[in-house]
Structures are given as structure tokens and as C-alpha cells.
Design a protein around this motif. Structure first.
Motif, PDB file in Angstrom:
ATOM      1  N   ASN A 116     -11.739 -13.604 -14.486  1.00  0.00           N
ATOM      2  CA  ASN A 116     -12.007 -12.167 -14.457  1.00  0.00           C
ATOM      3  C   ASN A 116     -11.225 -11.477 -15.571  1.00  0.00           C
ATOM      4  OD1 ASN A 116     -11.977  -9.263 -13.517  1.00  0.00           O
ATOM      5  ND2 ASN A 116     -13.080 -10.185 -11.811  1.00  0.00           N
ATOM      6  N   ASP A 120     -16.631 -10.006  -7.833  1.00  0.00           N
ATOM      7  CA  ASP A 120     -16.133  -9.166  -8.921  1.00  0.00           C
ATOM      8  C   ASP A 120     -16.507  -7.708  -8.670  1.00  0.00           C
ATOM      9  OD1 ASP A 120     -18.351  -8.200 -11.058  1.00  0.00           O
ATOM     10  OD2 ASP A 120     -18.978 -10.089 -10.165  1.00  0.00           O
ATOM     11  N   ALA A 151     -17.284 -11.916 -14.973  1.00  0.00           N
ATOM     12  CA  ALA A 151     -16.495 -11.218 -13.953  1.00  0.00           C
ATOM     13  C   ALA A 151     -15.606 -10.173 -14.625  1.00  0.00           C
ATOM     14  CB  ALA A 151     -15.652 -12.219 -13.174  1.00  0.00           C
ATOM     15  N   ARG A 152     -15.743  -8.916 -14.189  1.00  0.00           N
ATOM     16  CA  ARG A 152     -15.017  -7.824 -14.840  1.00  0.00           C
ATOM     17  C   ARG A 152     -14.458  -6.842 -13.811  1.00  0.00           C
ATOM     18  NH1 ARG A 152     -16.095  -7.843 -20.285  1.00  0.00           N
ATOM     19  NH2 ARG A 152     -17.963  -8.967 -20.977  1.00  0.00           N
ATOM     20  N   ARG A 179     -18.186 -14.906  -7.069  1.00  0.00           N
ATOM     21  CA  ARG A 179     -17.623 -15.733  -8.137  1.00  0.00           C
ATOM     22  C   ARG A 179     -16.971 -17.012  -7.618  1.00  0.00           C
ATOM     23  NH1 ARG A 179     -19.970 -13.988 -12.805  1.00  0.00           N
ATOM     24  NH2 ARG A 179     -20.003 -11.710 -12.851  1.00  0.00           N
ATOM     25  N   GLN A 203     -11.240  -8.162  -8.895  1.00  0.00           N
ATOM     26  CA  GLN A 203     -11.937  -8.945  -7.877  1.00  0.00           C
ATOM     27  C   GLN A 203     -11.511  -8.513  -6.483  1.00  0.00           C
ATOM     28  OE1 GLN A 203     -10.350 -13.178  -7.830  1.00  0.00           O
ATOM     29  NE2 GLN A 203      -9.261 -12.361  -9.606  1.00  0.00           N
ATOM     30  N   ASP A 213      -9.973 -15.653  -8.962  1.00  0.00           N
ATOM     31  CA  ASP A 213     -10.823 -15.951 -10.119  1.00  0.00           C
ATOM     32  C   ASP A 213     -10.068 -15.588 -11.393  1.00  0.00           C
ATOM     33  OD1 ASP A 213     -12.814 -16.438 -11.906  1.00  0.00           O
ATOM     34  OD2 ASP A 213     -14.050 -14.709 -11.341  1.00  0.00           O
TER      35      ASP A 213
END
Length: 281
Positions: free
Chosen positions: A174, A144, A77-78, A151, A81, A171
Motif C-alpha cells: 500500500n 485498501d 493499493a492506496r 488485498r 488499509q 499490506d
């Protein structure tokens, strides 16, 4: 057997249709590593297997296993979010007013016979959105921003306010602390708490019934709208897979069905990302 359920979610097939396609499509057999039609389960067996998994609460386990596969391929996850919710329609229940009031209290009408109880969804609820009534459940999700992968998720009945499950969807894995959400989530207390915890808050503002919002707030909303819209792409993809309608009854079965649908979407999205050459970073 789980791979059979994934095929069912990807192609939005009923149990009988799934049995037919398993017998008819060689590509399905290759995916399942089957060579003989005698090894294919019938529709009743598929239903029983799915129901046992649902009663055991295995949907979240399948979803988490897919998350591990995403991480294994480097798709963590980048870039922040996006949190949002989407209504999921369920078969409408035609109850008398007294029966509906009893169901809302969490009880079962005494006049219902066992066979009638089996055909009644006592967990789904009515709600209104944009002036229209909807009956069913609500899928709350965190997506994400970078890869548009689901996620975290939570399933409630439709009458639950979006804002009540916001914190549970955050999340923390992330790589970015940016959080995007629409006008259904803003509260001064929430934003203060999030900022204190180190989150960068991008929640759209909304006016009251008697007072609008300032031009600067409108500009800010437009700035947030573009990245926030990526979650709508995910809900749209789920809708194409039949994720906006459930044919089962009860929160337990619906929760399993939506977890499996989300896991199947993530697998489909993973293939798209890899074939599209989007290298994880």
C-alpha cells in the motif's frame, strides 16, 4: 472452467442451478467463449473440478492472479488499509457433548462411520458475538481505503480472535502507511511495534468493564469510524454475493470458496471502477 466458477460466485448459484443457467443463458456462453451446449460441463463435473482445485490449495493463486490484473489496470493499493473480520456461517453440526469435545481436541469420534464422517464439518467452531451464538468460520481481510478492493485475506474457524492474525494481514504494498481497525484490535504492544515499523496507527479505543474511555478518545473513535466503515461496504457486497454463508464443509474447501468469492468481488469492483470513471492515480 475457472470462469465458470467465477460466474457461480457472482450469481451465488448451486451446481445444478449453474448447469441450468449455462444451458439457458446466451450471455453466459458468450462470457465462456462457448458456442455449443455439448461443451457445457454438468453439475457433477463442476463439483469435481472445484474440489480438486480446493484440495490443491489453488484459491490463493486465483486471488493473487486477480491482484495482478488490478495492478495491470493501475488500481494499486492506496490511501491506507482497513483491517477487519467477518463471520461466515456454516451448516450447524448436531453433535453429542462427548463428540463435540473430541472434535475440539482435533480428533474424530471413533463411533463415526465413514459415511457419517463425510457429512461432518470438524473444522468449524462456535463463537459468540453480541450475545448470539454463531457456527462456522471467520474471514479476516485487509481492504485498501481508496478503491475498496480486497488485498489480503485469511480464513480461520469462528472461535479464533480477530487480533491473532492482524500482523499477517498488513499490506506492505500500500502506498500509504495508515492502518485502520476497530476496537477489537488495540494493544499497547501492537501499537508500539507498528509505530516503530513506520505505520500510522488508527485503531479505535475501547474501555474496560469497569472504566469507560475519555471524551477525547470517543472523539478519536468517531474520527476513525468514517474511513473504517469502508470495509463494512466490502463485507456487505460479499454478503449480497452469498459470501456470509458457505455450503461446503472443511477448512480446505471453505478457504477455496472464500478466496474465489473475494477474487470475484474484486473483478466485479474493477468493472465498476472503470465504468464509473474512477481513474487510478
Amino acid at each position: 472452467m475457472v470462469k465458470i466458477l467465477v460466474l457461480q460466485q457472482l450469481y451465488n448459484l448451486a451446481d445444478d442451478a449453474l448447469e441450468y443457467q449455462l444451458l439457458d443463458r446466451r450471455s453466459f456462453l458468450q462470457f465462456l467463449d462457448l458456442t455449443e451446449s455439448s461443451s457445457i460441463p454438468d453439475a457433477k463435473t463442476i463439483w469435481l473440478f472445484r474440489d480438486r482445485l480446493a484440495q490443491a490449495g489453488a484459491g490463493s493463486l486465483v486471488f493473487e492472479q486477480v491482484q495482478q490484473q488490478l495492478h495491470k489496470h493501475g488500481y494499486m493499493a492506496r490511501c491506507g488499509q482497513i483491517i477487519d473480520a467477518s463471520l461466515v456461517q456454516a451448516p450447524v453440526q448436531r453433535n453429542k457433548r462427548e463428540e463435540a469435545d473430541t472434535v475440539k481436541e482435533g480428533a474424530m469420534p471413533l463411533t463415526w462411520k465413514p459415511h457419517k464422517r463425510a457429512q461432518k464439518d470438524v473444522d468449524a467452531r462456535w463463537t459468540k458475538k453480541h450475545g448470539k451464538s454463531h457456527f462456522g468460520y471467520k474471514l479476516h481481510a485487509s481492504v485498501d481505503k481508496r478503491y475498496k478492493l480486497l488485498r489480503k485475506m485469511s480464513i480461520t474457524h469462528a472461535a479464533v480472535a480477530d487480533t491473532t492474525v492482524f500482523e499477517s494481514l498488513l499490506d506492505r504494498t500500500n502506498t500509504s502507511r495508515d492502518v485502520y481497525a476497530d476496537r477489537g484490535y488495540p494493544t499497547n504492544e501492537r501499537e508500539a511495534t507498528l509505530k516503530q515499523a513506520g505505520w500510522r496507527v488508527h485503531i479505535q479505543r475501547k474501555g474496560s468493564a469497569t472504566k469507560g474511555i475519555f471524551e477525547a478518545q470517543k472523539k478519536r473513535n468517531r474520527h476513525i469510524a468514517t474511513p473504517r466503515a469502508r470495509v463494512e461496504h466490502v463485507f456487505g457486497a460479499l454478503a449480497q454475493m452469498g459470501g456470509k454463508l458457505v455450503r461446503c464443509m472443511g477448512i480446505v474447501r471453505v478457504t477455496f470458496a472464500l478466496h474465489l468469492k473475494a477474487a470475484s468481488y474484486n473483478l466485479k469492483r474493477l468493472v465498476f471502477l472503470k465504468e464509473g470513471g474512477l481513474v487510478p492515480f
